[in-house]
Design a protein around this motif. Structure first.
Motif, PDB file in Angstrom:
ATOM      1  N   SER A  24       4.049   0.351   2.663  1.00  0.00           N
ATOM      2  CA  SER A  24       3.275  -0.463   3.599  1.00  0.00           C
ATOM      3  C   SER A  24       3.075  -1.858   2.992  1.00  0.00           C
ATOM      4  O   SER A  24       2.159  -2.103   2.227  1.00  0.00           O
ATOM      5  CB  SER A  24       1.924   0.218   3.880  1.00  0.00           C
ATOM      6  OG  SER A  24       1.165  -0.583   4.749  1.00  0.00           O
ATOM      7  N   PRO A  52      -2.495 -12.732  13.525  1.00  0.00           N
ATOM      8  CA  PRO A  52      -2.876 -11.549  14.303  1.00  0.00           C
ATOM      9  C   PRO A  52      -3.316 -10.393  13.409  1.00  0.00           C
ATOM     10  O   PRO A  52      -3.070 -10.413  12.203  1.00  0.00           O
ATOM     11  CB  PRO A  52      -1.585 -11.200  15.065  1.00  0.00           C
ATOM     12  CG  PRO A  52      -0.495 -11.928  14.381  1.00  0.00           C
ATOM     13  CD  PRO A  52      -1.079 -13.071  13.632  1.00  0.00           C
ATOM     14  N   SER A  53      -3.937  -9.415  13.996  1.00  0.00           N
ATOM     15  CA  SER A  53      -4.409  -8.246  13.273  1.00  0.00           C
ATOM     16  C   SER A  53      -3.254  -7.609  12.491  1.00  0.00           C
ATOM     17  O   SER A  53      -2.149  -7.477  13.011  1.00  0.00           O
ATOM     18  CB  SER A  53      -4.971  -7.262  14.304  1.00  0.00           C
ATOM     19  OG  SER A  53      -5.416  -6.136  13.648  1.00  0.00           O
ATOM     20  N   GLY A  54      -3.505  -7.274  11.234  1.00  0.00           N
ATOM     21  CA  GLY A  54      -2.490  -6.595  10.427  1.00  0.00           C
ATOM     22  C   GLY A  54      -1.554  -7.533   9.675  1.00  0.00           C
ATOM     23  O   GLY A  54      -0.606  -7.089   9.036  1.00  0.00           O
ATOM     24  N   CYS A  55      -1.814  -8.849   9.716  1.00  0.00           N
ATOM     25  CA  CYS A  55      -0.873  -9.796   9.074  1.00  0.00           C
ATOM     26  C   CYS A  55      -1.160  -9.971   7.583  1.00  0.00           C
ATOM     27  O   CYS A  55      -0.428 -10.669   6.892  1.00  0.00           O
ATOM     28  CB  CYS A  55      -0.885 -11.140   9.792  1.00  0.00           C
ATOM     29  SG  CYS A  55      -2.411 -12.063   9.538  1.00  0.00           S
ATOM     30  N   GLY A  56      -2.249  -9.370   7.078  1.00  0.00           N
ATOM     31  CA  GLY A  56      -2.486  -9.429   5.626  1.00  0.00           C
ATOM     32  C   GLY A  56      -3.662 -10.288   5.198  1.00  0.00           C
ATOM     33  O   GLY A  56      -3.859 -10.534   4.014  1.00  0.00           O
ATOM     34  N   LYS A  57      -4.478 -10.713   6.142  1.00  0.00           N
ATOM     35  CA  LYS A  57      -5.593 -11.619   5.822  1.00  0.00           C
ATOM     36  C   LYS A  57      -6.621 -10.936   4.914  1.00  0.00           C
ATOM     37  O   LYS A  57      -6.981 -11.457   3.858  1.00  0.00           O
ATOM     38  CB  LYS A  57      -6.298 -12.088   7.123  1.00  0.00           C
ATOM     39  CG  LYS A  57      -5.373 -12.711   8.136  1.00  0.00           C
ATOM     40  CD  LYS A  57      -6.122 -13.176   9.372  1.00  0.00           C
ATOM     41  CE  LYS A  57      -6.748 -12.072  10.217  1.00  0.00           C
ATOM     42  NZ  LYS A  57      -5.781 -11.203  10.902  1.00  0.00           N
ATOM     43  N   SER A  58      -7.099  -9.763   5.350  1.00  0.00           N
ATOM     44  CA  SER A  58      -8.126  -9.068   4.561  1.00  0.00           C
ATOM     45  C   SER A  58      -7.580  -8.686   3.199  1.00  0.00           C
ATOM     46  O   SER A  58      -8.295  -8.770   2.188  1.00  0.00           O
ATOM     47  CB  SER A  58      -8.583  -7.790   5.262  1.00  0.00           C
ATOM     48  OG  SER A  58      -9.225  -8.119   6.439  1.00  0.00           O
ATOM     49  N   THR A  59      -6.336  -8.268   3.164  1.00  0.00           N
ATOM     50  CA  THR A  59      -5.732  -7.889   1.889  1.00  0.00           C
ATOM     51  C   THR A  59      -5.791  -9.061   0.913  1.00  0.00           C
ATOM     52  O   THR A  59      -6.114  -8.889  -0.268  1.00  0.00           O
ATOM     53  CB  THR A  59      -4.268  -7.437   2.113  1.00  0.00           C
ATOM     54  OG1 THR A  59      -4.283  -6.299   2.984  1.00  0.00           O
ATOM     55  CG2 THR A  59      -3.587  -7.077   0.809  1.00  0.00           C
ATOM     56  N   TYR A  92       0.863  -1.185   0.000  1.00  0.00           N
ATOM     57  CA  TYR A  92       0.000   0.000   0.000  1.00  0.00           C
ATOM     58  C   TYR A  92       0.895   1.228   0.000  1.00  0.00           C
ATOM     59  O   TYR A  92       1.871   1.284   0.755  1.00  0.00           O
ATOM     60  CB  TYR A  92      -0.890   0.034   1.248  1.00  0.00           C
ATOM     61  CG  TYR A  92      -1.980  -1.023   1.276  1.00  0.00           C
ATOM     62  CD1 TYR A  92      -3.146  -0.866   0.534  1.00  0.00           C
ATOM     63  CD2 TYR A  92      -1.850  -2.158   2.058  1.00  0.00           C
ATOM     64  CE1 TYR A  92      -4.156  -1.821   0.573  1.00  0.00           C
ATOM     65  CE2 TYR A  92      -2.852  -3.118   2.113  1.00  0.00           C
ATOM     66  CZ  TYR A  92      -4.007  -2.937   1.369  1.00  0.00           C
ATOM     67  OH  TYR A  92      -5.002  -3.876   1.404  1.00  0.00           O
ATOM     68  N   ALA A 143       1.818  -5.241   2.851  1.00  0.00           N
ATOM     69  CA  ALA A 143       0.755  -5.994   3.503  1.00  0.00           C
ATOM     70  C   ALA A 143       0.878  -7.489   3.240  1.00  0.00           C
ATOM     71  O   ALA A 143       0.504  -8.312   4.073  1.00  0.00           O
ATOM     72  CB  ALA A 143      -0.594  -5.493   3.024  1.00  0.00           C
TER      73      ALA A 143
HETATM   74  P1  ADP Z   1      -5.523  -8.187   8.624  1.00  0.00           P
HETATM   75  O1  ADP Z   1      -6.722  -8.439   7.803  1.00  0.00           O
HETATM   76  O2  ADP Z   1      -4.698  -9.427   8.840  1.00  0.00           O
HETATM   77  O3  ADP Z   1      -5.801  -7.476   9.908  1.00  0.00           O
HETATM   78  P2  ADP Z   1      -4.817  -6.311   6.527  1.00  0.00           P
HETATM   79  O4  ADP Z   1      -4.750  -7.106   5.297  1.00  0.00           O
HETATM   80  O5  ADP Z   1      -6.048  -5.492   6.770  1.00  0.00           O
HETATM   81  O6  ADP Z   1      -4.520  -7.239   7.794  1.00  0.00           O
HETATM   82  O7  ADP Z   1      -3.581  -5.329   6.579  1.00  0.00           O
HETATM   83  C1  ADP Z   1      -2.248  -5.744   6.373  1.00  0.00           C
HETATM   84  C2  ADP Z   1      -1.324  -4.557   6.530  1.00  0.00           C
HETATM   85  O8  ADP Z   1      -1.556  -3.611   5.508  1.00  0.00           O
HETATM   86  C3  ADP Z   1      -1.469  -3.806   7.839  1.00  0.00           C
HETATM   87  O9  ADP Z   1      -0.218  -3.442   8.290  1.00  0.00           O
HETATM   88  C4  ADP Z   1      -2.312  -2.618   7.470  1.00  0.00           C
HETATM   89  O10 ADP Z   1      -2.016  -1.536   8.305  1.00  0.00           O
HETATM   90  C5  ADP Z   1      -1.873  -2.347   6.054  1.00  0.00           C
HETATM   91  N1  ADP Z   1      -2.982  -1.752   5.253  1.00  0.00           N
HETATM   92  C6  ADP Z   1      -4.173  -2.322   5.012  1.00  0.00           C
HETATM   93  N2  ADP Z   1      -4.937  -1.531   4.237  1.00  0.00           N
HETATM   94  C7  ADP Z   1      -4.190  -0.432   3.970  1.00  0.00           C
HETATM   95  C8  ADP Z   1      -4.396   0.769   3.195  1.00  0.00           C
HETATM   96  N3  ADP Z   1      -5.545   0.975   2.540  1.00  0.00           N
HETATM   97  N4  ADP Z   1      -3.397   1.666   3.165  1.00  0.00           N
HETATM   98  C9  ADP Z   1      -2.222   1.447   3.811  1.00  0.00           C
HETATM   99  N5  ADP Z   1      -1.966   0.346   4.551  1.00  0.00           N
HETATM  100  C10 ADP Z   1      -2.925  -0.595   4.626  1.00  0.00           C
END
Ligand code: ADP
Length: 349
Positions: A17, A38-45, A13, A19
């Motif tokens: 950043s 854990p939160s922020g590990c890239g699952k949603s991405t 990102y 992800a």
């Molecule tokens: P999870 O779903 O595991 O909590 P995410 O996939 O949401 O993790 O995020 C992975 C990483 O990418 C995190 O460090 C988050 O802060 C970063 N991130 C997610 N979306 C964005 C965005 N739109 N802009 C910048 N950084 C992002």
């Protein structure tokens, strides 16, 4: 239905950043794969890249060998279920479920048939005329599920769909989801930070940390043979105990179990012991001072401090008479222990 393939997908990102890094995974047709970490590990991405809501920085994504990396989200035939339900508040349950079918210009009769059939599967037939605000959290989540199922998509994606529900309902919905998966035989990718959800739901689990895959395996394989200290500590509750350990001349010294090791170089290691492999004994080889006792009914969880000031958690029988301040004597089931090098990678004992 559909098989899904990620080939070396990375997502950055902005400028820095990171992800997701080099994510490769084959999901079989009809499989339920859980992404956990854990939160922020890239699952949603990962889900968002597959759904086309986010563009990957590099790598390719396939459904049934068709490269969909550059395909518009609406063309991918993927349904996503979120934790906040994302229902249209002004529409009835029926209309919420019918929405995507109307967009596809299906006939009224066909829409009615599909919605009724899906509502039946989910046990929400009697709420079809209600608005979302007239439903409980669990019912709303069922409607959100229904909206996905009614479309008969190639792939279902779930992004922490149960995290807004209370603990009891979460377990109930988890079981329903498992049943639904066997019934539909659909390909599903499910994201959660909850390791219990991952263990109980997944045909396979993908453990992620900082955007890197740590391990991909069946739940019990991950539990019994974690590939590194991170996975070992993340999967399992209460979490695995870790003790500093020295190995000298092929034997573990600091826990004097005289465990022989083969092919492991002398030096400092971390010994991993699951709480159920701490065995309470009248005259065990080790002792700890008890600090907290959690009485759970079916077991007691005892948290203590060892002589070398390390915290230890043990799962014990519920009738064990033990209180804070007592000394607990125990053995360790050495055959079940894990040995980690200081870089965290598991070394076979
Ligand atoms: P999870 O779903 O595991 O909590 P995410 O996939 O949401 O993790 O995020 C992975 C990483 O990418 C995190 O460090 C988050 O802060 C970063 N991130 C997610 N979306 C964005 C965005 N739109 N802009 C910048 N950084 C992002």
């Amino acid at each position: 239905m559909a098989a899904v393939r990620f080939e070396a997908v990375s997502k950055v990102y902005g400028t820095d950043s990171r992800a997701l890094t080099d994510f490769s995974l084959d999901v079989e047709d009809g499989e339920l794969v859980v992404l956990v970490g854990p939160s922020g590990c890239g699952k949603s991405t990962t889900l968002r890249v597959l759904a086309g809501l986010e563009e990957s920085t590099s790598g390719r994504v396939f459904i049934n060998d068709t490269d969909i990396t550059d395909e518009a989200p609406s063309k991918r035939d993927i349904a996503m279920v979120f934790q906040n339900y994302a229902l249209y508040p002004h529409m009835t349950v029926f209309d919420n479920m019918a929405f995507s079918l109307k967009m596809r210009k299906l006939s009224k009769e066909e829409i009615k048939r599909l919605v009724t059939e899906t509502a039946d599967i989910l046990g929400i037939s009697e709420y079809l005329e209600r608005k979302p605000k007239e439903l409980s959290g669990g019912q709303r989540q069922r409607v959100a599920l229904g909206r996905a199922i009614v479309r008969h998509p190639k792939v279902f994606l779930f992004d922490e769909p149960l995290s807004n529900l209370d603990a009891k309902l979460r377990v109930q919905m988890r079981n329903e989801l498992a049943r639904l998966h066997s019934k539909l035989g659909a390909t599903m990718i499910y994201v959660t930070h909850d390791q219990a959800e991952a263990m109980t739901l997944g045909d396979r689990i993908v453990v992620l940390k900082n955007g890197f895959i740590q391990q991909v395996a069946q739940p019990l394989e991950v539990y019994n043979n974690p590939c590194n200290k991170f996975v070992a500590g993340f999967i399992g509750s209460p979490a695995m105990n870790f003790f500093k350990t020295e190995i000298s001349e092929g034997e573990i010294l600091s826990v004097n179990g005289r465990l022989e090791t083969t092919g492991v170089a002398d030096g400092m290691y971390t010994l991993g012991v699951r709480p159920e492999d701490i065995l309470v004994r009248e005259q065990g080889q080790f002792t700890c001072s008890v600090e907290v006792v959690e009485t759970l009914g079916n077991e007691k969880v005892v948290i203590g401090i060892t002589g070398s000031d390390e915290q230890i958690t043990a799962r014990c029988r519920p009738d064990l008479d033990i209180r804070p301040g007592n000394e607990l004597s125990f053995d360790i089931d050495m055959s079940k222990t894990h040995l980690f090098a200081l870089d965290g990678v598991e070394r076979k004992i």
